[in-house]
Design a protein around this motif. Structure first.
Motif, short mmCIF file in Angstrom:
data_model
loop_
_atom_site.label_atom_id
_atom_site.label_comp_id
_atom_site.label_asym_id
_atom_site.label_seq_id
_atom_site.Cartn_x
_atom_site.Cartn_y
_atom_site.Cartn_z
N THR A 95 7.92 -12.52 -4.36
CA THR A 95 7.61 -13.38 -3.22
C THR A 95 7.25 -12.50 -2.03
O THR A 95 7.59 -11.32 -1.99
N SER A 96 6.57 -13.08 -1.05
CA SER A 96 6.21 -12.29 0.14
C SER A 96 7.48 -11.84 0.87
O SER A 96 7.53 -10.73 1.39
N GLU A 97 8.52 -12.67 0.87
CA GLU A 97 9.78 -12.29 1.51
C GLU A 97 10.41 -11.09 0.80
O GLU A 97 10.86 -10.14 1.45
N ASN A 98 10.44 -11.10 -0.53
CA ASN A 98 11.01 -9.98 -1.28
C ASN A 98 10.18 -8.71 -1.12
O ASN A 98 10.73 -7.62 -1.00
N ARG A 99 8.86 -8.85 -1.10
CA ARG A 99 8.00 -7.67 -0.89
C ARG A 99 8.27 -7.06 0.49
O ARG A 99 8.33 -5.85 0.64
N GLU A 100 8.45 -7.91 1.49
CA GLU A 100 8.73 -7.42 2.84
C GLU A 100 10.10 -6.73 2.89
O GLU A 100 10.25 -5.69 3.53
N THR A 101 11.07 -7.29 2.20
CA THR A 101 12.40 -6.67 2.14
C THR A 101 12.30 -5.28 1.54
O THR A 101 12.82 -4.31 2.10
N ARG A 103 9.63 -3.40 1.25
CA ARG A 103 8.82 -2.54 2.13
C ARG A 103 9.71 -1.91 3.22
O ARG A 103 9.59 -0.73 3.52
N HIS A 104 10.62 -2.68 3.76
CA HIS A 104 11.51 -2.15 4.81
C HIS A 104 12.52 -1.15 4.27
O HIS A 104 13.02 -0.31 5.03
N TYR A 105 12.82 -1.21 2.98
CA TYR A 105 13.72 -0.20 2.40
C TYR A 105 13.15 1.20 2.59
O TYR A 105 13.89 2.18 2.59
N LEU A 106 11.82 1.30 2.72
CA LEU A 106 11.18 2.61 2.84
C LEU A 106 11.00 3.09 4.28
O LEU A 106 10.46 4.18 4.51
N ASP A 107 11.45 2.33 5.26
CA ASP A 107 11.30 2.75 6.66
C ASP A 107 11.84 4.17 6.90
O ASP A 107 11.15 4.99 7.50
N PRO A 108 13.05 4.50 6.42
CA PRO A 108 13.55 5.87 6.64
C PRO A 108 12.71 6.94 5.93
O PRO A 108 12.56 8.06 6.43
N VAL A 109 12.15 6.59 4.79
CA VAL A 109 11.33 7.54 4.02
C VAL A 109 10.03 7.82 4.77
O VAL A 109 9.58 8.96 4.84
N ARG A 110 9.43 6.77 5.34
CA ARG A 110 8.19 6.93 6.09
C ARG A 110 8.37 7.76 7.36
O ARG A 110 7.41 8.28 7.90
N GLN A 111 9.61 7.88 7.83
CA GLN A 111 9.85 8.74 9.00
C GLN A 111 9.70 10.21 8.64
O GLN A 111 9.41 11.04 9.50
N LEU A 112 9.86 10.53 7.36
CA LEU A 112 9.67 11.91 6.90
C LEU A 112 8.20 12.20 6.60
O LEU A 112 7.66 13.22 7.01
N VAL A 113 7.56 11.29 5.85
CA VAL A 113 6.19 11.49 5.40
C VAL A 113 5.45 10.15 5.50
O VAL A 113 5.98 9.13 5.06
N ASN A 114 4.26 10.20 6.05
CA ASN A 114 3.43 9.00 6.12
C ASN A 114 2.55 8.95 4.87
O ASN A 114 1.64 9.75 4.72
#
Length: 172
Positions: A95-101, A103-114
């Motif tokens: 679902t779009s809600e689960n995909r968004e959830t 996606r946010h799990y990776l917020d800390p990872v994206r702070q290291l590498v874009n």
């Protein structure tokens, strides 16, 4: 000149390894030189032109060994194309809600590498591969047991990866 690509994965119960292998195989079909391996066995990434990092999700984030790997190799990772893939049981219901959830799990990872791109895939839950305490917790959370990986989706994402990885060199 053929690009050298590395696919690195972190997994707890083994379900992410076949996803990484499928991604590597699709990239090889696209004419790239590809190595694939578990994060705990990769010691040098300096000879690669691009890298694909993937992890399963535990407690709302990538596995700690993948985060440590990224921190240890940050200088290289920030100077090459990097793609992320995530394998997560939350996506057993796409679902779009689960995909968004997820996606946010990776917020800390994206702070290291874009990353140049990200792929999100449903995972596999095999209670028999879990320790007793984890099995008890997972059952209490009513996590569905089964294999929810969509191999066509995984292979298509991997096939579409080539333009993101090749000729997309990031200069310091």
């Amino acid at each position: 000149m053929t690009q050298n690509i590395l696919v690195v994965y972190a997994t707890r119960t083994g379900g992410t390894a076949p996803v990484a292998e499928a991604i590597a195989s699709a990239l090889q079909t696209e004419g790239l030189n590809v190595d694939v391996g578990p994060v705990k066995e990769i010691t040098d990434i300096s000879t690669y032109d691009a890298i694909v990092l993937g992890s399963s999700i535990r407690v709302g984030g990538w596995l700690p060994e993948m985060i440590d790997f990224m921190k240890d190799n940050l200088r290289h990772l920030q100077n090459m194309p990097v793609a992320f893939f995530t394998v997560c049981l939350t996506l057993s219901e796409d679902t779009s809600e689960n995909r968004e959830t997820v996606r946010h799990y990776l917020d800390p990872v994206r702070q290291l590498v874009n990353p140049v791109t990200e792929g999100y895939f449903a995972g596999k839950m095999d209670y028999a591969r879990l320790s007793l305490p984890v099995r008890w917790m997972v059952k209490k959370m009513k996590a569905p047991e089964g294999d929810f990986r969509d191999w066509d989706k995984i292979r298509q994402w991997a096939t579409d990866l080539k333009p993101f990885l090749v000729g997309n060199l990031i200069l310091p």
